[in-house]
Design a protein around this motif. Structure first.
Motif, PDB file in Angstrom:
ATOM      1  N   ARG A 146      38.974  28.814  37.135  1.00  0.00           N
ATOM      2  CA  ARG A 146      38.031  27.860  36.909  1.00  0.00           C
ATOM      3  C   ARG A 146      36.869  28.199  37.692  1.00  0.00           C
ATOM      4  O   ARG A 146      35.609  27.876  36.897  1.00  0.00           O
ATOM      5  N   GLU A 147      36.749  28.841  38.692  1.00  0.00           N
ATOM      6  CA  GLU A 147      35.659  28.978  39.570  1.00  0.00           C
ATOM      7  C   GLU A 147      35.151  30.232  39.451  1.00  0.00           C
ATOM      8  O   GLU A 147      35.698  31.393  39.291  1.00  0.00           O
ATOM      9  N   PRO A 148      33.659  30.423  39.643  1.00  0.00           N
ATOM     10  CA  PRO A 148      32.934  31.968  39.712  1.00  0.00           C
ATOM     11  C   PRO A 148      33.804  32.521  40.958  1.00  0.00           C
ATOM     12  O   PRO A 148      33.856  32.090  41.755  1.00  0.00           O
ATOM     13  N   GLN A 149      34.048  33.862  40.503  1.00  0.00           N
ATOM     14  CA  GLN A 149      34.315  34.745  41.598  1.00  0.00           C
ATOM     15  C   GLN A 149      33.511  35.991  41.726  1.00  0.00           C
ATOM     16  O   GLN A 149      33.125  36.630  40.854  1.00  0.00           O
ATOM     17  N   PRO A 150      33.603  36.630  42.939  1.00  0.00           N
ATOM     18  CA  PRO A 150      32.916  37.975  43.050  1.00  0.00           C
ATOM     19  C   PRO A 150      33.760  39.038  42.562  1.00  0.00           C
ATOM     20  O   PRO A 150      35.109  39.249  42.657  1.00  0.00           O
ATOM     21  N   TYR A 151      33.118  39.733  41.620  1.00  0.00           N
ATOM     22  CA  TYR A 151      33.898  40.931  40.834  1.00  0.00           C
ATOM     23  C   TYR A 151      33.176  42.111  40.471  1.00  0.00           C
ATOM     24  O   TYR A 151      31.942  41.830  40.306  1.00  0.00           O
ATOM     25  N   LEU A 152      33.530  43.244  40.221  1.00  0.00           N
ATOM     26  CA  LEU A 152      32.956  44.376  39.917  1.00  0.00           C
ATOM     27  C   LEU A 152      33.658  45.312  38.935  1.00  0.00           C
ATOM     28  O   LEU A 152      34.712  45.435  38.962  1.00  0.00           O
ATOM     29  N   ALA A 153      32.713  45.714  38.116  1.00  0.00           N
ATOM     30  CA  ALA A 153      33.359  46.564  36.936  1.00  0.00           C
ATOM     31  C   ALA A 153      33.233  48.178  37.705  1.00  0.00           C
ATOM     32  O   ALA A 153      32.092  48.416  37.852  1.00  0.00           O
ATOM     33  N   VAL A 154      34.182  48.847  37.435  1.00  0.00           N
ATOM     34  CA  VAL A 154      34.201  50.229  38.078  1.00  0.00           C
ATOM     35  C   VAL A 154      34.636  51.206  36.870  1.00  0.00           C
ATOM     36  O   VAL A 154      35.516  51.010  36.370  1.00  0.00           O
ATOM     37  N   LYS A 155      34.025  52.278  36.875  1.00  0.00           N
ATOM     38  CA  LYS A 155      34.460  53.251  35.820  1.00  0.00           C
ATOM     39  C   LYS A 155      35.922  53.862  36.456  1.00  0.00           C
ATOM     40  O   LYS A 155      36.181  54.336  37.507  1.00  0.00           O
ATOM     41  N   GLY A 156      36.812  53.983  35.401  1.00  0.00           N
ATOM     42  CA  GLY A 156      38.234  54.287  35.648  1.00  0.00           C
ATOM     43  C   GLY A 156      38.616  55.549  34.891  1.00  0.00           C
ATOM     44  O   GLY A 156      37.655  56.548  34.754  1.00  0.00           O
ATOM     45  N   ARG A 157      39.789  55.685  34.546  1.00  0.00           N
ATOM     46  CA  ARG A 157      40.476  56.905  34.074  1.00  0.00           C
ATOM     47  C   ARG A 157      40.627  56.681  32.673  1.00  0.00           C
ATOM     48  O   ARG A 157      41.221  57.565  31.973  1.00  0.00           O
ATOM     49  N   SER A 158      39.994  55.900  31.789  1.00  0.00           N
ATOM     50  CA  SER A 158      40.181  55.634  30.442  1.00  0.00           C
ATOM     51  C   SER A 158      38.625  55.351  29.783  1.00  0.00           C
ATOM     52  O   SER A 158      37.874  55.089  30.698  1.00  0.00           O
ATOM     53  N   ASP A 159      38.539  54.917  28.735  1.00  0.00           N
ATOM     54  CA  ASP A 159      37.466  54.538  28.207  1.00  0.00           C
ATOM     55  C   ASP A 159      36.978  53.145  28.394  1.00  0.00           C
ATOM     56  O   ASP A 159      35.831  52.412  28.331  1.00  0.00           O
ATOM     57  N   ARG A 160      38.008  52.356  28.867  1.00  0.00           N
ATOM     58  CA  ARG A 160      37.894  51.113  29.347  1.00  0.00           C
ATOM     59  C   ARG A 160      37.575  50.829  30.905  1.00  0.00           C
ATOM     60  O   ARG A 160      38.213  51.692  31.583  1.00  0.00           O
ATOM     61  N   PRO A 161      36.624  49.950  31.199  1.00  0.00           N
ATOM     62  CA  PRO A 161      36.499  49.905  32.731  1.00  0.00           C
ATOM     63  C   PRO A 161      37.642  49.258  33.487  1.00  0.00           C
ATOM     64  O   PRO A 161      38.227  48.309  32.926  1.00  0.00           O
ATOM     65  N   ASP A 162      37.601  49.526  34.634  1.00  0.00           N
ATOM     66  CA  ASP A 162      38.545  48.902  35.518  1.00  0.00           C
ATOM     67  C   ASP A 162      37.833  47.823  36.385  1.00  0.00           C
ATOM     68  O   ASP A 162      36.502  47.704  36.179  1.00  0.00           O
ATOM     69  N   PHE A 163      38.322  46.710  37.081  1.00  0.00           N
ATOM     70  CA  PHE A 163      37.839  45.712  37.770  1.00  0.00           C
ATOM     71  C   PHE A 163      38.578  45.752  38.893  1.00  0.00           C
ATOM     72  O   PHE A 163      39.565  45.812  39.194  1.00  0.00           O
ATOM     73  N   ILE A 164      37.598  45.115  39.756  1.00  0.00           N
ATOM     74  CA  ILE A 164      38.191  44.642  41.219  1.00  0.00           C
ATOM     75  C   ILE A 164      37.519  43.480  41.691  1.00  0.00           C
ATOM     76  O   ILE A 164      36.313  43.005  41.259  1.00  0.00           O
TER      77      ILE A 164
END
Length: 327
Positions: free
Chosen positions: A142-160
């Motif tokens: 329910r709470e905002p969290q720090p996250y990042l989208a990164v380019k991965g190995r498919s057309d879809r982005p990875d996230f961390i």
């Protein structure tokens, strides 16, 4: 005696690669953000063990786009997912926690509700494994969290992300060649130490779950199979085989998964501390023993012994030289 956990954490943070910005022409960036569309939150396959409140929170999380921006533009994905805040493109924000620094979440994370796919994994892990109640995990979503989208190995982005809970819970998606190949890394309080009084408590999670009162971080890999979340750590990430010389040279209980490249490349690496030359010295006075005879000096990075890099290729992790997917 120095804390193995403290020494390893200091060492692994020093191994983190410097963050870098992906620079694209401003016109291309504007065009990418205009074209990047994110599906509206769709109905999520119910989690068998989740209550109605958890299901409602999960359904409200933003859905990740099925297509990464081309060319890749830093923060375009997060902004399209309505992240509440993203840092200035020309400045790196400070890491939100020590664990976030240790997992390389240094490259300007945004702040917002987590992507739905990460939230679903966090909720689906059995409490008996992660020792955090589903109610607590629901509240974290329910709470905002720090996250990042990164380019991965498919057309879809990875996230961390490193979720703000005690010592932090790190999640990282590795999108597969097909959606069925996708796996998720989770680092959190998996290792209960209630019955291990001699294990150093540095970095421990003090928990409220009935199954465990105190735990240390461990790394697990998960994959969806027939609608259930399966632990596939042993299949995808077996521990390295150590020679007798290596076993004799390593500090006890210091083998860890090095996550320092995760926000820049889909690369993992096992590492471990070398024994202290002066047992009983403080962490600041720690001096590693010499490398075992016949072992390449290139494997010693600062005070740790590094094993082969493991790069995600969309189906499995392979021993190969890491590459930078954002180039």
């Amino acid at each position: 005696m120095p804390s193995v956990t403290a020494l390893w954490r200091r060492s692994v943070v020093k191994l983190a690669l410097a963050g870098f910005a992906v620079v694209a022409p401003s016109a291309a960036a504007r065009l990418t953000e205009e074209l990047l569309t994110v599906p509206s939150p769709a109905s999520v396959r119910p989690l068998p063990s989740a209550d109605s409140a958890a299901q409602a929170v999960l359904a409200a999380l933003p859905t990740a786009p099925t297509q990464s921006p081309r060319p890749w533009v830093t923060h375009a994905v997060e902004k399209a997912m309505q992240a509440q805040w993203c840092p200035d493109a020309n400045r790196d924000s400070p890491p939100p926690s020590e664990r976030a620094a240790g997992t390389a979440l240094l490259h300007k994370p945004c702040l917002g509700l987590l992507p739905q796919n990460l939230g679903r994994v966090l909720l689906a892990i059995p409490e008996s494994a992660i020792h955090i109640s589903q109610q607590t995990r629901t509240q974290l979503l329910r709470e905002p969290q720090p996250y990042l989208a990164v380019k991965g190995r498919s057309d879809r982005p990875d996230f961390i992300t490193t979720v703000d809970f005690l010592e932090g819970i790190t999640l990282r998606s590795f999108e597969g060649t097909t959606p069925a190949d996708t796996i998720y890394l989770v680092e959190g309080p998996f290792r209960c130490i209630d019955d291990a009084p001699l294990v150093p408590r540095e970095g421990e999670y003090v928990l409220a779950a009935g199954s465990c009162r105190s735990a240390l971080a461990d790394t697990r890999l998960y994959k969806w199979s027939s609608g259930a979340l399966a632990d596939v750590t042993a299949e995808y990430l077996p521990a390295p085989r150590l020679s007798a010389a290596e076993q004799a040279a390593l500090a006890p209980d210091s083998l860890r998964m090095d996550l320092t490249q995760l926000s820049q490349a889909p690369v993992l690496r096992w590492s471990a501390l070398l024994k202290s030359r002066y047992p009983g010295a403080t962490p600041d006075d720690y001096t590693p023993i010499d490398m075992p005879a016949g072992m390449s000096p290139s494997r010693q990075l600062d005070r740790t012994l590094a094993f082969d890099a493991l790069e995600w290729d969309g189906v499995k992790f392979s021993n190969q030289a890491p590459t930078n997917p954002t180039e």
